[in-house]
Write a protein that holds these residues in place. Sequence first.
Motif, mmCIF file in Angstrom:
data_model
loop_
_atom_site.group_PDB
_atom_site.id
_atom_site.type_symbol
_atom_site.label_atom_id
_atom_site.label_comp_id
_atom_site.label_asym_id
_atom_site.label_seq_id
_atom_site.Cartn_x
_atom_site.Cartn_y
_atom_site.Cartn_z
ATOM 1 N N ILE A 10 0.512 -1.135 -0.419
ATOM 2 C CA ILE A 10 -0.121 -0.107 0.169
ATOM 3 C C ILE A 10 0.361 1.518 -0.040
ATOM 4 C CG2 ILE A 10 -1.751 -1.395 0.936
ATOM 5 C CD1 ILE A 10 -1.257 0.565 3.996
ATOM 6 N N LYS A 11 0.733 2.151 -0.283
ATOM 7 C CA LYS A 11 1.005 3.492 -0.601
ATOM 8 C C LYS A 11 0.511 4.695 0.422
ATOM 9 C CE LYS A 11 2.744 6.806 -3.251
ATOM 10 N NZ LYS A 11 3.421 7.490 -4.714
ATOM 11 N N THR A 12 0.373 4.770 1.343
ATOM 12 C CA THR A 12 -0.275 6.206 2.549
ATOM 13 C C THR A 12 -0.782 7.558 1.718
ATOM 14 O OG1 THR A 12 0.442 4.154 3.736
ATOM 15 C CG2 THR A 12 -0.820 6.439 4.983
ATOM 16 N N TYR A 13 -1.846 8.122 2.022
ATOM 17 C CA TYR A 13 -1.651 9.621 1.722
ATOM 18 C C TYR A 13 -1.799 10.365 3.103
ATOM 19 C CZ TYR A 13 -1.194 8.501 -3.083
ATOM 20 O OH TYR A 13 -0.606 7.708 -4.285
ATOM 21 N N GLU A 41 -8.738 2.236 2.009
ATOM 22 C CA GLU A 41 -9.205 2.338 3.688
ATOM 23 C C GLU A 41 -8.629 4.217 4.084
ATOM 24 O OE1 GLU A 41 -7.471 0.055 7.882
ATOM 25 O OE2 GLU A 41 -8.434 -1.385 6.175
ATOM 26 N N VAL A 42 -9.654 4.398 4.629
ATOM 27 C CA VAL A 42 -9.409 5.652 5.901
ATOM 28 C C VAL A 42 -9.228 5.351 7.073
ATOM 29 C CG1 VAL A 42 -10.230 8.020 6.515
ATOM 30 C CG2 VAL A 42 -10.756 6.988 3.832
ATOM 31 N N ILE A 49 -4.510 8.128 4.175
ATOM 32 C CA ILE A 49 -6.193 7.146 3.759
ATOM 33 C C ILE A 49 -5.189 5.945 2.762
ATOM 34 C CG2 ILE A 49 -5.862 8.062 1.684
ATOM 35 C CD1 ILE A 49 -8.121 6.939 0.265
ATOM 36 N N TYR A 50 -4.881 4.972 3.024
ATOM 37 C CA TYR A 50 -4.043 3.861 2.542
ATOM 38 C C TYR A 50 -4.831 2.934 0.881
ATOM 39 C CZ TYR A 50 -3.254 3.730 7.329
ATOM 40 O OH TYR A 50 -2.786 4.766 8.853
ATOM 41 N N VAL A 51 -4.104 3.538 0.295
ATOM 42 C CA VAL A 51 -3.813 3.258 -1.002
ATOM 43 C C VAL A 51 -3.449 1.602 -1.553
ATOM 44 C CG1 VAL A 51 -4.808 3.629 -3.254
ATOM 45 C CG2 VAL A 51 -5.267 5.189 -1.464
ATOM 46 N N LYS A 52 -4.312 0.934 -1.929
ATOM 47 C CA LYS A 52 -3.660 -0.130 -2.878
ATOM 48 C C LYS A 52 -4.024 -0.617 -4.083
ATOM 49 C CE LYS A 52 -3.477 -5.736 -2.790
ATOM 50 N NZ LYS A 52 -4.305 -6.795 -2.124
ATOM 51 N N GLY A 53 -3.482 -0.112 -4.521
ATOM 52 C CA GLY A 53 -3.071 -0.652 -6.488
ATOM 53 C C GLY A 53 -2.081 1.025 -7.271
ATOM 54 N N ARG A 54 -3.286 1.622 -8.260
ATOM 55 C CA ARG A 54 -2.465 2.766 -9.000
ATOM 56 C C ARG A 54 -3.615 4.353 -8.938
ATOM 57 N NH1 ARG A 54 -1.228 -1.470 -12.372
ATOM 58 N NH2 ARG A 54 -2.390 -0.262 -13.938
ATOM 59 N N ILE A 57 -2.368 11.634 -7.176
ATOM 60 C CA ILE A 57 -2.707 12.655 -6.148
ATOM 61 C C ILE A 57 -4.289 13.829 -6.762
ATOM 62 C CG2 ILE A 57 -1.952 14.703 -4.872
ATOM 63 C CD1 ILE A 57 0.354 13.742 -3.951
ATOM 64 N N GLU A 58 -4.094 13.612 -7.940
ATOM 65 C CA GLU A 58 -4.422 14.566 -8.456
ATOM 66 C C GLU A 58 -6.453 14.005 -8.965
ATOM 67 O OE1 GLU A 58 -1.799 14.343 -10.042
ATOM 68 O OE2 GLU A 58 -1.338 16.640 -9.714
ATOM 69 N N GLU A 59 -6.199 12.667 -8.623
ATOM 70 C CA GLU A 59 -6.999 11.634 -8.787
ATOM 71 C C GLU A 59 -8.463 11.594 -7.335
ATOM 72 O OE1 GLU A 59 -6.824 8.192 -12.041
ATOM 73 O OE2 GLU A 59 -5.223 8.064 -10.741
ATOM 74 N N LEU A 60 -7.101 11.565 -6.838
ATOM 75 C CA LEU A 60 -7.620 11.439 -4.743
ATOM 76 C C LEU A 60 -8.315 12.849 -4.640
ATOM 77 C CD1 LEU A 60 -4.225 9.627 -3.116
ATOM 78 C CD2 LEU A 60 -7.064 8.876 -3.923
ATOM 79 N N GLU A 61 -7.637 13.219 -5.067
ATOM 80 C CA GLU A 61 -8.463 15.147 -4.647
ATOM 81 C C GLU A 61 -9.639 15.002 -5.898
ATOM 82 O OE1 GLU A 61 -5.850 18.036 -5.823
ATOM 83 O OE2 GLU A 61 -5.028 18.096 -2.966
#
Length: 707
Positions: A10-13, A41-42, A49-54, A57-61
Amino acid sequence: MSESLSKEEIKTYRVQGFSCASCAKTFENNVKKIQGVENAEVNFGASKIYVKGRTTIEELERAGAFENLKVRGEKEQKVDYPPFWKQKENIKVYISALLLLVSWFLGKQIEEAHIFVTIGYATSILIGGYTLFIKGLRNLIRLQFDMNTLMTIAIIGAAIIGEWLEGATVVILFAISEALERYSMDKARQSIESLMDIAPKEALIRRENQEMSIHVEDIQIGDIMIVKPGQKLAMDGTVFKGTSTLNQAAITGESVPITKTIDDEVFAGTLNEEGLLEVRVTKRVEDTTLSKIIYLVEEAQAERAPSQTFVDKFAKYYTPAIVILAMLIAVIPPLIIGGDWSTWVYQGLAALVVGCPCALVISTPVAVVTAIGNAAKNGVLIKGGVYLEETGNLKAIAFDKTGTLTKGVPSVTDIVTYSRSEDELLIITAAIEKGSQHPLASAIIRKVEEKGLHFNNISMKEFQSITGKGVKARINHEIYYVGSPSLFEGLHNQISNKQKETIIDLQTAGKTVMILGTETEILAFIAVADEVRGSSKAVISKLKQLGIETVMLTGDNQRTAKAIGQQVGVTDVKADLLPEDKLTYIKEFREKHQNVAMIGDGVNDAPALAASTVGVAMGGAGTDTALETADIALMSDDLNKLPYTVQLSRKALMIIKQNIIFSLGIKAIALLLVVPGWLTLWIAIFADMGATLLVTLNSLRLLRIKK
């Protein structure tokens, strides 16, 4: 982070702008729909937020555009945004409020029902509630009944029955309420954000005789970090050159500076007060003690407390129940008793607004986030809401003796010999004990080194540990035993009555007696004493005042244990315990008291710590095992943190209960106003907004609790 998301994948933001748990859930669901994202998962408490996959930041916003969320990488610097009254999204609220005032004034001058007045109110509703309506209508289509859905139905319903003024007022008050909620939650999270800003982002490093300022991400293990007086350390390490005093309050919560010299361990985020230090870096930035504290605290905020689990389950059924109740209020009186449709539809809409579960849903997480953050700033790591609540319910605490109630650095006080010279017997004992990790063994070795005796060249063979009693080994073709009196009583009952009297005298003085002997005779008694911590007696006294029973568990003999137990004032003493005996006793203690804590060093007492309701580790700073195994870690060796932790937990538990009772109580009272027909949208929105704000402000009182 749940087990379904492994750390490697995962990657964390970090996310800025969350105002409520339901908004966080909506964001999580939106992110899951992004192409390339497998799961998300928030962590609402930590705003991550932990995101698994690709994804980007623009898509998340874009996924968080419904609440104007801002997203940044986990290690990126915090961006300071203007206060909510200056934020762009609130400009529409100002315009909406201005239109409302103008329309209200116009209605007083001409006529309340005039077309221009109605248009003014309608425009105010559309401008102020535009984003609210989009979210509410979208949820309504999906039959998701959250606060946005309830508010949307209420405001549109008010407009339909001609209550334009109240509809517009509700829009503005709701917008203000959301902004204040966001501000309050950010205030609760500030304790963690402040931890992140403690350590510098750059450090002065010497490489190949060249000094350069390097970002912490690029500093390698083995680099020499130069720290001038008045500067904070950017990395963990050991002192390579120099002596100074360091303020370690950021890590241990202790404001009294500690002197550090060559080979001493130092931590990122601590302040160098006096001398110039050169520090050899021992950990990468993501592995520093400060980084682990921040990570553990943020993960702890995602752990649901038992009361939060109850509230979430309750809210799941509560919200649909409010919708059904509002429909019944609107429909039944006109159909059964011939009530006025307009009046009762209005009452039903007001019931919808007052029934919003905002205050209830936020009642527990804001208290947990605040309490865990406060504890972290005071040098106590509480690893989840469940442990916060369990600590608040504690009835008894079991203490390990060595290193907890005592300093854990025993020293040899008496040597009684029966044959051969004292030095020769000490050398034999040290040669046998040099492979042991036991604190008493280290005391003997220190004594031998102090006397300048050499024991490392002594040939030792057939070393064997005798569990819970001592050790034996062959030296110069003879078998020697070193251990407790009970070991030698088993060896042909060697101890004479006079020797037993000597042992009793030493033990009654609070000393531990070790015996050196062979299979046929006793050669020496070595008495070792461990100094009691200065804070132990006061801490035990404070815990007794809090109504907590205290017990000391030790492998030491009964007389020594009793002497130390009386000195510190514990309620009960259990001595001569093997590690498995401690475990058995903790289980018995739990059957008697239900909620029992065990405090130890997090290593030797691991089984007992695991069996207790709450396992507390002493001296977590720099000790990975303590940080990972304990439910609560006291970062310093200061026992005074224990009563503080109990008081903080009890206060948090009390505030959580107050919040739940208040948020449900105020809604129940408001709903009762439906019976005489007194409930209005004004009262409904003030009840909802007021409850949410009071619950949050009540939780923020936890920030004021000091150790």
